[in-house]
Structure formats: C-alpha cells, structure tokens
Write an enzyme that holds these catalytic residues in place. Structure first.
Site, mmCIF file in Angstrom:
data_model
loop_
_atom_site.group_PDB
_atom_site.id
_atom_site.type_symbol
_atom_site.label_atom_id
_atom_site.label_comp_id
_atom_site.label_asym_id
_atom_site.label_seq_id
_atom_site.Cartn_x
_atom_site.Cartn_y
_atom_site.Cartn_z
ATOM 1 N N LYS A 88 66.342 124.371 70.464
ATOM 2 C CA LYS A 88 65.471 123.805 71.563
ATOM 3 C C LYS A 88 65.321 122.350 71.438
ATOM 4 O O LYS A 88 65.640 121.698 72.627
ATOM 5 C CB LYS A 88 64.003 124.213 71.210
ATOM 6 C CG LYS A 88 63.727 125.578 71.044
ATOM 7 C CD LYS A 88 62.306 126.082 70.869
ATOM 8 C CE LYS A 88 61.556 125.704 69.490
ATOM 9 N NZ LYS A 88 62.176 126.414 68.402
ATOM 10 N N ARG A 164 52.837 128.918 71.278
ATOM 11 C CA ARG A 164 53.396 129.676 70.142
ATOM 12 C C ARG A 164 52.600 130.635 69.836
ATOM 13 O O ARG A 164 52.848 131.464 68.758
ATOM 14 C CB ARG A 164 53.487 128.550 69.205
ATOM 15 C CG ARG A 164 54.968 128.128 68.643
ATOM 16 C CD ARG A 164 54.882 127.730 67.572
ATOM 17 N NE ARG A 164 56.001 127.229 66.881
ATOM 18 C CZ ARG A 164 56.754 126.114 67.119
ATOM 19 N NH1 ARG A 164 56.715 125.218 67.967
ATOM 20 N NH2 ARG A 164 58.224 125.922 66.261
ATOM 21 N N ARG A 199 70.207 120.902 59.002
ATOM 22 C CA ARG A 199 69.680 119.681 59.729
ATOM 23 C C ARG A 199 69.249 118.535 59.197
ATOM 24 O O ARG A 199 68.544 118.699 58.063
ATOM 25 C CB ARG A 199 68.509 120.735 60.368
ATOM 26 C CG ARG A 199 67.606 119.657 61.537
ATOM 27 C CD ARG A 199 66.781 120.183 62.284
ATOM 28 N NE ARG A 199 65.810 121.108 61.825
ATOM 29 C CZ ARG A 199 65.055 121.856 62.535
ATOM 30 N NH1 ARG A 199 65.168 121.873 64.037
ATOM 31 N NH2 ARG A 199 64.481 122.895 61.916
ATOM 32 N N ARG A 228 63.800 117.571 57.038
ATOM 33 C CA ARG A 228 62.415 118.009 57.488
ATOM 34 C C ARG A 228 61.652 118.907 56.139
ATOM 35 O O ARG A 228 62.497 119.743 55.656
ATOM 36 C CB ARG A 228 62.197 118.897 58.694
ATOM 37 C CG ARG A 228 62.053 118.238 59.820
ATOM 38 C CD ARG A 228 62.190 118.847 60.952
ATOM 39 N NE ARG A 228 61.600 120.372 61.093
ATOM 40 C CZ ARG A 228 61.388 120.844 62.317
ATOM 41 N NH1 ARG A 228 61.940 120.465 63.354
ATOM 42 N NH2 ARG A 228 60.872 121.919 62.317
ATOM 43 N N ARG A 239 58.639 130.907 58.810
ATOM 44 C CA ARG A 239 58.461 130.300 60.351
ATOM 45 C C ARG A 239 59.079 131.635 61.060
ATOM 46 O O ARG A 239 58.413 131.733 62.160
ATOM 47 C CB ARG A 239 59.135 129.121 60.362
ATOM 48 C CG ARG A 239 58.272 128.069 59.632
ATOM 49 C CD ARG A 239 59.346 126.674 59.421
ATOM 50 N NE ARG A 239 59.915 126.244 60.585
ATOM 51 C CZ ARG A 239 60.864 125.415 60.755
ATOM 52 N NH1 ARG A 239 61.506 125.234 59.530
ATOM 53 N NH2 ARG A 239 61.627 124.842 61.641
HETATM 54 P P1 AP5 Z 1 67.347 122.005 66.968
HETATM 55 O O1 AP5 Z 1 67.672 121.669 68.254
HETATM 56 O O2 AP5 Z 1 66.415 121.135 66.238
HETATM 57 O O3 AP5 Z 1 66.475 123.511 67.076
HETATM 58 P P2 AP5 Z 1 64.786 123.769 67.427
HETATM 59 O O4 AP5 Z 1 64.794 125.054 68.096
HETATM 60 O O5 AP5 Z 1 64.478 122.541 67.988
HETATM 61 O O6 AP5 Z 1 64.273 123.658 65.748
HETATM 62 P P3 AP5 Z 1 62.972 123.519 65.302
HETATM 63 O O7 AP5 Z 1 63.274 123.936 63.867
HETATM 64 O O8 AP5 Z 1 62.453 122.070 65.577
HETATM 65 O O9 AP5 Z 1 61.912 124.469 65.881
HETATM 66 P P4 AP5 Z 1 60.701 125.131 65.237
HETATM 67 O O10 AP5 Z 1 60.187 125.617 66.512
HETATM 68 O O11 AP5 Z 1 60.609 125.717 64.007
HETATM 69 O O12 AP5 Z 1 59.861 123.675 65.189
HETATM 70 P P5 AP5 Z 1 58.858 122.612 65.491
HETATM 71 O O13 AP5 Z 1 59.581 121.175 65.185
HETATM 72 O O14 AP5 Z 1 58.509 122.956 66.933
HETATM 73 O O15 AP5 Z 1 68.483 122.790 66.051
HETATM 74 C C1 AP5 Z 1 68.405 122.993 64.687
HETATM 75 C C2 AP5 Z 1 69.721 122.469 64.006
HETATM 76 O O16 AP5 Z 1 70.656 123.304 64.615
HETATM 77 C C3 AP5 Z 1 70.269 121.297 64.331
HETATM 78 O O17 AP5 Z 1 70.765 120.716 62.908
HETATM 79 C C4 AP5 Z 1 71.125 121.186 65.271
HETATM 80 O O18 AP5 Z 1 71.883 120.315 65.153
HETATM 81 C C5 AP5 Z 1 71.729 122.608 65.202
HETATM 82 N N1 AP5 Z 1 72.141 123.054 66.611
HETATM 83 C C6 AP5 Z 1 71.486 123.335 67.750
HETATM 84 N N2 AP5 Z 1 72.049 123.808 68.689
HETATM 85 C C7 AP5 Z 1 73.521 124.270 68.047
HETATM 86 C C8 AP5 Z 1 74.609 124.888 68.532
HETATM 87 N N3 AP5 Z 1 74.633 125.312 69.747
HETATM 88 N N4 AP5 Z 1 75.405 125.227 67.858
HETATM 89 C C9 AP5 Z 1 75.246 124.811 66.371
HETATM 90 N N5 AP5 Z 1 74.357 124.174 66.026
HETATM 91 C C10 AP5 Z 1 73.266 123.708 66.644
HETATM 92 O O19 AP5 Z 1 57.628 123.114 64.693
HETATM 93 C C11 AP5 Z 1 57.506 122.720 63.448
HETATM 94 C C12 AP5 Z 1 56.052 123.079 62.714
HETATM 95 O O20 AP5 Z 1 55.187 122.520 63.635
HETATM 96 C C13 AP5 Z 1 55.709 124.660 63.165
HETATM 97 O O21 AP5 Z 1 56.270 125.285 61.797
HETATM 98 C C14 AP5 Z 1 54.227 124.663 62.916
HETATM 99 O O22 AP5 Z 1 53.790 124.465 61.745
HETATM 100 C C15 AP5 Z 1 54.285 123.355 63.955
HETATM 101 N N6 AP5 Z 1 53.827 123.655 65.224
HETATM 102 C C16 AP5 Z 1 54.675 123.175 66.268
HETATM 103 N N7 AP5 Z 1 54.373 123.687 67.578
HETATM 104 C C17 AP5 Z 1 53.135 124.531 67.234
HETATM 105 C C18 AP5 Z 1 52.268 125.135 68.087
HETATM 106 N N8 AP5 Z 1 52.363 125.064 69.316
HETATM 107 N N9 AP5 Z 1 51.104 125.838 67.611
HETATM 108 C C19 AP5 Z 1 51.055 125.673 66.019
HETATM 109 N N10 AP5 Z 1 51.727 124.932 65.382
HETATM 110 C C20 AP5 Z 1 52.790 124.385 65.966
#
Ligand code: AP5
Length: 594
Positions: A88, A164, A199, A228, A239
C-alpha cells in the site's frame, strides 16, 4: 460510535501531533482535479472559455456545440487496502507523485505520534507493537480531522490503512465520507511475511525499501535505515490474521466500488493498473462536471445525490408510476455509462434497462419514460457538440403485413412533438430519422436507435446492418433492442441466415445493463437486481426488507461477465461459485429472466 465532533473541537482530550499535517503540501503538479473552469458559451457561437489553475491558463475554443456550463472538477477520493506489506505504502508514493492527492496513512500518523511521545502515541504504542489494531475512536478521530483539512478537500485524498474494521467503515458512512474507488492489493500470505521481514524505512525521506526487492541506493542511506517494531515474523502473522478477520466486513461496505488488483507483481506493473483506474475516474468526473444546460441542472444534481443515497439501486421500484427521482436516477446512470463508452472510442453499443416502466412485458410499461431517456442522452451528446440522429424503425413488411411493433407505434410522432429545449437543438444538432443505410448523412456524428426490434414475420437486422455499415466508425447506440429471431407469419422460424443475424445482434457491446430479478412466476416482491455500467463489472444485489418497513439493496457479488442464472442462484444461496454447473439452479426462480 465515535464522537467526531469532540475530536475536532478544542475541548477534545485528544491532541494530535503536527505530523497530522503530513503531506499537506503535496508535490506541486498540474493536477487535473484542481483545475477550475467557469464560463458558458452559447449555441453555435464560437466563443471561448478559459481554464484556470494556480499554475496554468489555457484557452479553449470549441468548434461547435450547444450551450455548456462547466463547473469545478471534483477531486479524487481514493481508498487503498490490503494485508500488511501488500504494498500500500509503495503504491501510495507513486499515486501521490502522479495525481497529487493528499496521502493519509493511519500507520504513518500513528508512528509519528508514537515517536513524538504524544498522548495518542503512548496509547497506540502497545497496540501497534503487539500487532493489534489501535482502538477505533483514536484512529477515527485522527482520520476525520485530517480529512476535514482544506488541502484534502481541494486536492483529493488517498486513504491508506483506514478503515480497518467494520466500525471504522460505518463511522465514515455516517459522516457521508465515501471514496470514489476502493482498491484492494491482493498478495499471497507467504510473500507478505518475507516483505515485512525485509522491509526497511528511511527516517529522513520516508521512503520504503526492501533488503532484497528494493535495496537502498547508497551505503549512506543503508546506514540510516530502520526496521519497524512490528515487522517480526510472529507479529506479521498476527497482523495478517486480524486483517483477514476484518477484510470481508469492510469490503461489503464498498463492494460496488471495489477493484481488486494483483499485488504480487513488479510495483510498476501494479501501478499501471491503478493509474488507468484513477485516470478513468478523473475522466468520468470531468464528463460529469460538464453539465448539459438544456436539461434542468437540478434534475442531474438531484440524481447524483440520490445515487449517493441509494448506493447503486433506488428503492421502491415496485411503486408505479416511478417517481421523477427514480427516473432521473436511471437517466443519469445510463447517460454516464454511455458517455464513458463513447469517450473510450466504443462504437457499437447497447443499453438494456429493464425497470418496470421500461419493460414492455409489464402492464405498467410507459413509452414516455423511454422517450425521456432518449432525450436526456441525445441532448447531452448534442451539448458536447455532436450531431445526433435519433432513429425509430419505420413500418416493416408490405400490404396487409405492413406495420411496426406495437411498442413503437406513434413514437416517431411523440419524438417530434417533444420539448427539446429552447436552444434550437431540434433540426440542427438533433434530428429524427428511421433505421437504415440511407438515413446516415455525412454530417451525423452518432446515432441513437430507439428500441429496434424484430417483429413477427419481419426482421430489422438487415436495415440495422446497412445502417451500421454506413455509419462506419461513428457510434451507434441501441436503446433497449429486442433482436431475438421471431417466427415468420407462417409460424415457422426462418432459419436462413439465422446464425449470422444472431452473431450480428451479439456484436453490440453492453454499456449499460439493469434488470430486476423476481421469484418464479411473480413480479412481487422484487428479489434483487443486476446492474452494469461501462466499464465496470456486473453487480448483483439482493433486495432486503428492513424492520423499519423500508427496503434496501445489498451488494452480494460482482462478475466480469453477465452472470448466468446458475451463478445468480449460487450467490443467493450462499454457495461457492461453480463455473462447470450446467443445470438450472434449484430455485428455478429466474426462468425467463434472460
Ligand atoms: P509497503 O508498501 O510498506 O506495504 P504496506 O501495505 O504499506 O504495509 P504495512 O505493513 O505498512 O501495512 P500495514 O497495513 O500492516 O501497516 P500500517 O503501517 O498501515 O511494502 C512492504 C514491503 O514490501 C516493503 O519492503 C516494500 O519495499 C516491499 N514491496 C512493496 N511492493 C512490492 C512489490 N510489488 N514487489 C516486491 N516487494 C514489494 O499500520 C501499522 C499498525 O498501525 C497496525 O498494525 C495497527 O496497529 C495500527 N493501525 C494503522 N491503521 C489503523 C487503523 N485504521 N485502525 C487501527 N489500527 C491501525
């Protein structure tokens, strides 16, 4: 439910870190959604109007056309979802670069709060570190405050990681915050774990790297990368589990605007798909903002707001005559789909809309509704400067057999007597004609054919084929065609050339399809509906009675192709999709529907 008002007032106990301004000044670019243009030009007068933006100043001189009023383009509203590490954040970087939307990532916002040690950050930390969701009220307050900022309103927004949970989705619904599109990145579980563990983040630029997939560009960057806290294998698994538990409930809220994208490909390929979806949406919004003034603007505005309210299907479709509101909804829905198809260069199109008033098999059939629909479409294209010929098939057959299908009797006269507005459209930009090759004049830009149909003993296909051959690359749009082969007057089906006729009839591409579904042998109550608007999928809805006495349509599923009776049965019965099944479903309720 979260008290959003308190979160935005000064008395709130929650204070937000300044980074909630994150990305407030997105890359300066000529974002089409931020352009505004205002003016109008009169019918046949070669005036010009200006496009204004803070960065540009264009002059456009239309060659021809009716009076057009142009309004500010509405910016894009995008939601992106997917499992942890589905990419994402990576795609959001590319989307922001191209479309200049305000990126709102709840993960980033929360991490900023944590690293600044704010009250929110301290509360969120333990949840995040253990891979659990942060309580809804904290996150929703953050998001709604951020969405209400001026930059998000002006540039549009890209919401990443929110909603979410079902409760979060409902909070947005209650606040009437709805995206134009819901993108879901689909990646297999085993890949996700590797992506998370590898990552690394650059705390200086915010850029996302992966040790194998996207290694840092220099040793200097590599040295400052951070991992992270929630990117361990164990936490990723937890997760992922939480994501799966919530995903279905959230997607039901957005099923009619969901686009699932294969996220297990190179990031450029994934972005190409997203880019074309968003570009198409922007195009649609531009078309929508150019409103034909020959129609009452309030009608279109009303229709759009109702479309929002009904989320796809208006209710009370069994109430006859249909209310003006319902008719306007459908005219607008058909118009937008048709415009998208024509703008994409499609030339052989058909609209099939089968609400009770447009279903000739029902007693409540109303020719006026068909005529109004044709008028809305014709006037709108005329407003775009196209010369439109509206055609009704003439009398077919000879002698005692001369005549036309009952449904069309008198329609040409009605069209001629109708009010086509005060701008002199009729006779210039709109002409009335018949169906056939000799009706195609050089000056015609497109043709709208009103319910062309085979009659007993007479087949319209040859005339139709002659007309489409003569029209060449100019669009020909059939409105509610009925091109099934019918028996000859002797009662015998004419078999000569039948395959070719059917093949020709099938060569028209659907740009709009709407059909109500009923239980066997009855037209009450309505069971559900199928809707398709170009270029989107077929949507299957179920009608549900609510305890309040109201009703609503709930989206059950979507299909790339028009679903068969068996497929519909299976979805209604909650069975998994079975492509090989041949016999009709056990309910048999849809017999004759198609
Ligand atoms: P990346 O682009 O970082 O992936 P992402 O989908 O953004 O992953 P996240 O881990 O950030 O998502 P998440 O939803 O778990 O975490 P968030 O920060 O929102 O890519 C991942 C890796 O893959 C990178 O190394 C990248 O280089 C690689 N990659 C990308 N595309 C690729 C491709 N096409 N091919 C190969 N490699 C690739 O949330 C974190 C925490 O915050 C949650 O666990 C929760 O505790 C809290 N939180 C966030 N939002 C909420 C909410 N709405 N409600 C409650 N808690 C929340």
């Amino acid at each position: 439910m979260l008290a959003t008002s308190s979160s935005s007032s000064s008395s709130t106990a929650i204070s937000l870190h300044p980074l909630t301004n994150y990305n407030a000044s997105a890359t300066p670019s000529l974002n089409p959604s931020s352009l505004s243009f205002s003016s109008s030009y009169s019918y046949l007068s070669p005036l010009s109007f200006r496009l204004h933006s803070s960065k540009t100043h264009l002059r456009i001189t239309p060659k021809k056309g009716l009076r057009v009023s142009c309004s500010t383009n509405e910016p894009l509203k995008v939601m992106i979802s997917g499992a942890p590490a589905s990419g994402k954040g990576t795609q959001c970087e590319l989307i922001v670069q191209k479309f200049g939307l305000v990126h709102i990532s709840t993960g980033d916002l929360l991490r900023a709060e944590v690293s600044s040690g704010t009250e929110i950050g301290n509360k969120a930390k333990e949840f995040m570190n253990s891979g659990r969701l942060v309580p809804d009220e904290i996150v929703t307050a953050m998001v709604t405050v951020r969405l209400s900022r001026q930059d998000a309103k002006e540039k549009g927004w890209l919401l990443d990681g929110y909603p979410r949970s079902f409760a979060q989705a409902q909070s947005l619904e209650e606040l009437n915050i709805r995206p134009d599109i819901y993108i879901v990145l689909d990646v297999p579980d085993e890949i996700l774990i590797d992506r998370c563990v590898g990552r690394r983040l650059d705390p200086v630029t915010g850029k996302i790297y992966h040790l194998k997939n996207f290694p840092p560009e220099s040793e200097e960057i590599k040295a400052r990368l951070v991992t992270r806290a929630d990117d361990t294998e164990e936490k990723v698994k937890s997760r992922l589990e939480i994501y799966k538990q919530n995903a279905a409930a959230i997607s039901s809220t957005y099923s009619s605007i969901t686009n699932k994208i294969d996220g297990n490909r190179p990031k450029e390929m994934i972005f190409k798909d997203i880019d074309s979806l968003l570009s198409q949406l922007l195009k649609d919004k531009t078309v929508k903002s150019v409103k034909p003034v020959l129609q009452t603007e309030s009608r279109l505005d009303q229709a759009s707001s109702n479309q929002e309210k009904w989320r796809g299907i208006p209710t009370r479709l069994n109430n006859i005559p249909h209310s003006r509101e319902i008719r306007n909804y459908f005219y607008d829905d058909v118009l937008q789909a048709t415009q998208r198809a024509v703008n994409d260069g499609r030339t052989r199109l058909k609209v099939e809309i089968n609400i009770p008033e447009l279903n000739p098999e029902m007693d409540v059939y109303r020719i006026g509704t068909l005529m109004e629909l044709v008028r809305v479409i014709a006037l709108s294209f005329a407003d775009d400067g196209k010369r439109v010929k509206v055609c009704v098939q003439g009398s077919m057959g000879e002698g005692a057999l001369a005549g036309m299908p009952l449904q069309l009797a008198g329609t040409r006269k009605i069209l001629e007597f109708m009010d086509w507005g005060n701008y002199g459209a009729m006779g210039t930009f709109i002409k009335i004609g018949s169906i056939g090759a000799k009706e195609v004049d050089e000056e015609d830009d497109m043709f709208i054919l009103v319910a062309p149909q085979n009659a007993v003993g007479n087949c319209i296909i040859d005339d139709l084929r002659g007309m489409t051959d003569a029209a060449g690359k100019r669009p020909v749009i059939l409105i509610n065609p009925r091109l099934k082969d019918l028996p000859g007057s002797s009662g015998i089906m004419q078999t000569m050339g039948r395959d070719k006729r059917l093949e020709y009839a099938a060569s028209f591409e659907s740009c709009y399809f709407f059909r109500l579904l009923y239980y066997a042998g009855t037209q009450y109550p309505i069971m559900g509906a199928i809707r398709m608007t170009y270029p989107y999928d077929y949507e299957l809805y179920k009608r549900v009675d609510e305890p309040s006495g109201k009703e609503k349509y709930v989206s059950l599923s979507t299909f790339k192709e028009r679903p068969t009776i068996d497929e519909i049965n299976d979805v209604f019965l909650g069975k998994p999709r079975n492509k090989d099944k041949k016999a009709s479903g056990i309910w048999g309720f849809l017999s004759g529907v198609f």
